[in-house]
Design a protein around this motif. Structure first.
Motif, short mmCIF file in Angstrom:
data_model
loop_
_atom_site.label_atom_id
_atom_site.label_comp_id
_atom_site.label_asym_id
_atom_site.label_seq_id
_atom_site.Cartn_x
_atom_site.Cartn_y
_atom_site.Cartn_z
N VAL A 27 5.70 -4.30 -0.17
CA VAL A 27 4.65 -3.35 0.15
C VAL A 27 4.94 -2.76 1.53
O VAL A 27 5.61 -3.39 2.36
N PRO A 28 4.45 -1.55 1.81
CA PRO A 28 4.72 -0.92 3.10
C PRO A 28 4.15 -1.72 4.26
O PRO A 28 3.19 -2.49 4.11
N GLU A 29 4.72 -1.52 5.44
CA GLU A 29 4.31 -2.28 6.62
C GLU A 29 2.88 -1.98 7.02
O GLU A 29 2.17 -2.86 7.53
N HIS A 30 2.40 -0.74 6.75
CA HIS A 30 1.06 -0.37 7.22
C HIS A 30 -0.06 -1.04 6.43
O HIS A 30 -1.23 -0.92 6.81
N VAL A 31 0.26 -1.75 5.35
CA VAL A 31 -0.78 -2.48 4.62
C VAL A 31 -0.70 -3.98 4.92
O VAL A 31 -1.38 -4.77 4.27
N ASN A 32 0.08 -4.36 5.89
CA ASN A 32 0.21 -5.76 6.30
C ASN A 32 -0.72 -6.02 7.48
O ASN A 32 -0.52 -5.49 8.56
N PRO A 33 -1.77 -6.83 7.28
CA PRO A 33 -2.72 -7.09 8.38
C PRO A 33 -2.07 -7.69 9.61
O PRO A 33 -2.61 -7.57 10.71
N ALA A 34 -0.92 -8.36 9.45
CA ALA A 34 -0.25 -8.96 10.60
C ALA A 34 0.30 -7.89 11.54
O ALA A 34 0.50 -8.15 12.73
N HIS A 35 0.54 -6.69 11.00
CA HIS A 35 1.11 -5.61 11.81
C HIS A 35 0.11 -4.53 12.17
O HIS A 35 0.23 -3.88 13.21
N HIS A 36 -0.88 -4.33 11.31
CA HIS A 36 -1.86 -3.26 11.54
C HIS A 36 -3.25 -3.78 11.21
O HIS A 36 -3.50 -4.22 10.09
N PHE A 37 -4.16 -3.69 12.19
CA PHE A 37 -5.53 -4.16 11.96
C PHE A 37 -6.22 -3.36 10.87
O PHE A 37 -7.02 -3.90 10.10
N SER A 38 -5.91 -2.05 10.78
CA SER A 38 -6.57 -1.19 9.79
C SER A 38 -6.10 -1.46 8.38
O SER A 38 -6.61 -0.85 7.43
N ALA A 39 -5.16 -2.39 8.20
CA ALA A 39 -4.64 -2.66 6.86
C ALA A 39 -5.69 -3.23 5.93
O ALA A 39 -5.55 -3.16 4.71
N ILE A 212 0.23 1.08 -13.42
CA ILE A 212 1.58 1.59 -13.73
C ILE A 212 1.93 2.75 -12.80
O ILE A 212 3.04 2.82 -12.26
N ILE A 213 0.97 3.65 -12.58
CA ILE A 213 1.22 4.78 -11.69
C ILE A 213 1.45 4.31 -10.26
O ILE A 213 2.34 4.80 -9.56
N ILE A 214 0.63 3.34 -9.81
CA ILE A 214 0.82 2.80 -8.45
C ILE A 214 2.20 2.19 -8.33
O ILE A 214 2.90 2.37 -7.32
N ARG A 215 2.62 1.47 -9.36
CA ARG A 215 3.93 0.82 -9.31
C ARG A 215 5.06 1.84 -9.27
O ARG A 215 6.07 1.65 -8.60
N ARG A 216 4.88 2.93 -10.00
CA ARG A 216 5.91 3.97 -10.03
C ARG A 216 5.97 4.75 -8.72
O ARG A 216 7.04 5.08 -8.23
N GLN A 217 4.80 5.03 -8.14
CA GLN A 217 4.75 5.89 -6.96
C GLN A 217 4.68 5.11 -5.65
O GLN A 217 4.99 5.65 -4.59
N GLY A 218 4.29 3.84 -5.72
CA GLY A 218 4.14 3.05 -4.51
C GLY A 218 2.80 3.30 -3.83
O GLY A 218 2.07 4.23 -4.17
N ILE A 219 2.48 2.45 -2.85
CA ILE A 219 1.25 2.61 -2.08
C ILE A 219 1.41 3.78 -1.12
O ILE A 219 2.45 3.98 -0.50
N SER A 220 0.35 4.57 -0.99
CA SER A 220 0.41 5.77 -0.15
C SER A 220 0.61 5.39 1.31
O SER A 220 0.28 4.28 1.74
N GLY A 221 1.11 6.34 2.08
CA GLY A 221 1.38 6.12 3.49
C GLY A 221 0.12 6.09 4.33
O GLY A 221 -0.98 6.34 3.82
N PRO A 222 0.23 5.81 5.61
CA PRO A 222 -0.95 5.75 6.49
C PRO A 222 -1.52 7.13 6.72
O PRO A 222 -0.90 8.15 6.40
N LEU A 223 -2.73 7.17 7.29
CA LEU A 223 -3.41 8.44 7.58
C LEU A 223 -2.58 9.27 8.54
O LEU A 223 -2.12 8.76 9.57
#
Length: 223
Positions: A27-39, A212-223
């Motif tokens: 998963v992208p780094e911006h959804v990791n609470p250890a790196h970003h509080f807003s995750a 399935i769509i999320i898996r194909r496209q991935g999690i969206s980027g940060p704001l």
């Protein structure tokens, strides 16, 4: 024991590559609470799915005792509540879980909207998500009548009157839901069928498409 069962199934169906494809997905780094509080705002979707699972499991338990007719419906709910072991707890989970699911789904929708995650190329998944939202509302509406008490009866009458006020098609939809001239046996049978069969089938199909769509496209980027 579990390892032996897994190895036995894997030897015949070769499920390890499938499991690794699901479990080892990065998963992208911006959804990791250890790196970003807003995750934490990216957790609303997963929490919604968790609550939906609780609703499905608790609903399966309730369906084993519920009798969908105007004579026995309320009595079957009372029996479940008062006589069945853990019945009151499971019914409470299902009752309050319905509200929690709507709240979590609303928060997830707001996160998607305010972070722009509905934009190209994720428009289709946004449409699927909106359909999931309406299905969840439908589940809450149809489940409200099933206890067949005074509050459920009059709330359903008001709901059907609102449906009847919709231009052109409202009268036909109201008749389809009510099943006759009054809120009665046909109404509770139809609401039960919609609540237990039709809407859950639609929900599972939409959730499958959503994942399935999320898996194909991935999690969206940060704001």
């Amino acid at each position: 024991m579990l390892r032996a069962i897994y190895d036995w199934v894997d030897e015949r169906l070769d499920i390890t590559p499938i499991w690794r494809d699901v479990a080892d997905h990065e998963v992208p780094e911006h959804v990791n609470p250890a790196h970003h509080f807003s995750a934490f705002i990216y957790c609303f979707g997963g929490l919604t799915f968790f609550v939906v699972l609780i609703q499905i499991l608790s609903g399966m338990f309730l369906a084993m005792y519920y009798v969908p007719d105007i004579i026995n419906a309320n009595e079957s709910v009372k029996y479940l509540q008062d006589e069945v072991a853990m019945g009151a707890i499971v019914r409470g989970m299902h009752h309050w879980g319905a509200s929690v699911a709507i709240v979590m789904l609303f928060l997830h929708t707001m996160r998607v909207f305010f972070t722009g995650s509905y934009k190209n190329p994720r428009e289709l998944n946004w449409v699927v998500g909106v359909l999931i939202f309406f299905v969840m509302l439908g589940l809450g509406l149809t489940g409200y009548l099933l206890p067949w008490d005074n509050k459920a009866y009059f709330a359903t009458k008001v709901t059907i009157e609102i449906v009847n006020s919709v231009p052109f098609i409202g009268e036909y939809i109201g008749l389809l839901l009510q099943g006759g001239d009054i809120v009665g046996a046909q109404t509770i049978a139809r609401f039960f069928a919609i609540h237990v069969f039709f809407l859950p089938a639609a929900l599972l199909g939409l959730l499958g498409a959503h994942f399935i769509i999320i898996r194909r496209q991935g999690i969206s980027g940060p704001l």
